[in-house]
Design an enzyme around this catalytic site. Sequence first.
Site, PDB file in Angstrom:
ATOM      1  CD  GLU A 158      80.119 -11.226  52.025  1.00  0.00           C
ATOM      2  OE1 GLU A 158      79.382 -10.517  52.750  1.00  0.00           O
ATOM      3  OE2 GLU A 158      81.308 -10.636  52.001  1.00  0.00           O
ATOM      4  CD  GLU A 311      81.906  -8.039  48.036  1.00  0.00           C
ATOM      5  OE1 GLU A 311      82.178  -7.592  49.262  1.00  0.00           O
ATOM      6  OE2 GLU A 311      81.014  -8.689  47.659  1.00  0.00           O
TER       7      GLU A 311
HETATM    8  C1  GAL Z   1      80.408  -7.298  51.957  1.00  0.00           C
HETATM    9  C2  GAL Z   1      79.253  -7.715  50.908  1.00  0.00           C
HETATM   10  C3  GAL Z   1      78.982  -6.724  50.039  1.00  0.00           C
HETATM   11  C4  GAL Z   1      79.178  -5.177  50.954  1.00  0.00           C
HETATM   12  C5  GAL Z   1      80.461  -5.126  51.480  1.00  0.00           C
HETATM   13  C6  GAL Z   1      80.607  -3.983  52.382  1.00  0.00           C
HETATM   14  O1  GAL Z   1      80.172  -8.335  52.775  1.00  0.00           O
HETATM   15  O2  GAL Z   1      79.468  -9.143  50.136  1.00  0.00           O
HETATM   16  O3  GAL Z   1      77.987  -6.576  49.324  1.00  0.00           O
HETATM   17  O4  GAL Z   1      78.139  -5.164  51.738  1.00  0.00           O
HETATM   18  O5  GAL Z   1      80.548  -6.429  52.269  1.00  0.00           O
HETATM   19  O6  GAL Z   1      81.885  -3.933  53.177  1.00  0.00           O
END
Ligand code: GAL
Length: 676
Positions: A158, A311
């Site tokens: 990110e 994710e």
């Molecule tokens: C994302 C991040 C992950 C984790 C997740 C939690 O933004 O890439 O590592 O922190 O959020 O929602």
Amino acid sequence: MSADRPGLHTVTRGRGLLFGGDYNPEQWPEHVWAEDAALMRAAGVNLVTVGVFSWGRLEPSPGERDFAWLDRVLDLMHDAGVAVDLATPTASPPPWMGHRWPETLPVDENGTTLYYGARNQWCPSSPVYREKSLEITTALAERYAGHPAVAMWHVGNEYGQVCYCDLTAANFRRWLQAKYHDISALNDAWGTTFWSQHYSGWDEIIPPRTAPYIVNPSQKLDWARFCSDALLAQFTAERDVLRAYSPGTPVTTNYMGFFKPVDYWSWAPEQDVISNDWYPDPTDPRFPVRAALTHDLMRSLAGGTPWMLMEQSTGAVNWRPHNLPKPAGQLRLESLQAVARGADGSCYFQWRQSSFGAERFHSSMVPLAGPDTAAHAEVREHGRELRKLKDVAGTAVSAQVALLHDWHSWWAAEERARPSDRLSVIEQLTDYYHPLWRRGVTADLARPSSALTPYRLVIAPDLFLLSETDAAALTEYVRNGGVLVVGPFSGVADPRGHLYTGRFPAPLREVLGVSGEAWRPVDQPVQCSWRDETGFNGPGFTARDWTETLRSDGADVIATFDDGGPAVTRHRFGAGIAWYVGTIPDAAALAELTERFLADAGVPGTDLPEGVEAVRRGDLLFLLNHGDGTASVAFEGDAVDVLTGAPLHNGATLAPRGVAILRQHAGTGTTAPATR
Ligand code: GAL
């Protein structure tokens, strides 16, 4: 994305849709790993992202390396038939980095250093950070290139860091010198005669740090461009190491949707796989619409080829003030929504819930309560379902409509000290997207400079910054038969952020057949009237926040403000039609207008029950019910629901949060569904 590079198909080949998540085994004793592997197999997990935050474990002190544990993890995954998306751990340098080399720590615009103790504490312009990050990347690549488990590389996490330190200032100057060559060109571009900001030499230039009053908007525009480029340079440096050692394995990094600091249009060609992280706010009533819009952006960044959802959460996140769990069925619905819109992978943060650290309350594929839980059962069930959709991988989603979104325009449009801060680029985009979504009309996202001829309808909800070249291309698009819709406060500034002089929108006046002399924000909603014989419902509509003093220069006036001035116009130009909307109409009016836009473009819409989304991917029709009630969707002829195998005749019934994926029988009404 480049045709001669390995893409996502090299990962999905033989696997089908990708399902899995971030796997952080370093948080658990090794005896848990074996259980992880067994549970992954049982859940149909076929891809995990490993090592995103492992730098401290891989390099406990500068130059000391410990890879043995990772060897065991990769071997274990391989033995379990789970492919690995192996990450460079560079998103979170260990404390030794900031301690030994404090210049690697980022500094905010107030001069405050951001310390270690969380994550992301690195400066994109720091030579030490660059060197150390490439060393660990090289070590990983040397060791694991060719490892049979490694199917993809994942660079950092990110990207979004912004730093205002002195090293960054020097890097910013270099970037500006490469752009302007000559300081007088910079002075012209930044309009530094205003407020005596003239620079007599490059050394005087600094990032837009906190200043007594409003900082020069052209300086800030170049700063935004520089920050995106500086991060991209870090990404490509790591990527190039990975490609050198592992040329046949695709490289990705995970995006964050409509994330303002990074211009993903400029990043996308540098990636082999477009991947995104998506965490909708369940209290936002429009989140399914925003999800669809964001997924469409990812597909468009991937040039229409498959992308992956890297994710999402299985349930509640932990970083909003009040974190709602997902109701049963929501995980599946959201995941299949991404698949419907072109995703070939649906993965999660994270596999096993952490028992310590900042994210210990974040939901996971395996909750702390263990696998014998409703949450894990839902995960397993969904994995099983995705396996049934194996053949969806690689199929395309096509669109006849494009919405224009440009990061540079976004940066420029939302600078301080403008007529109104109630005009929001993303809200405008969502407002124009929403009625398309309601009508089951799939849209791509594009830039003004994109090839637009494949589209019958192009909508530019907010294009504040527009070059004359891009405006000329839009004009040609209409002249050649395209239908263009332009929202308020567009075509106002040039690429330097200078306002065009003369009546607005200067570079689009010819094509729109309308021009204006004043922007007039309003505090209370205003009443607009449809002009007689335009065939719109009722006498008129309300509009909010924004009005313009316009004059028709040949366009038909479709709606007027209460002073009789044009609010909405339609101009036949060449073989096409150009609409201008000089206000923010209420949702019903925008829906009505959208019907006209679609009719002008000859793009059919579909009648769908409230809350039901319809999208075609390949030869499948995905119907997704985002509502809390049962919904009936009618279509002509026979179909089969590929998830259940159930034959359907003339319609499908969707449970609350239900999904049907239809293969319609050829010749028996492959038409779009209609409301019963
Ligand atoms: C994302 C991040 C992950 C984790 C997740 C939690 O933004 O890439 O590592 O922190 O959020 O929602």
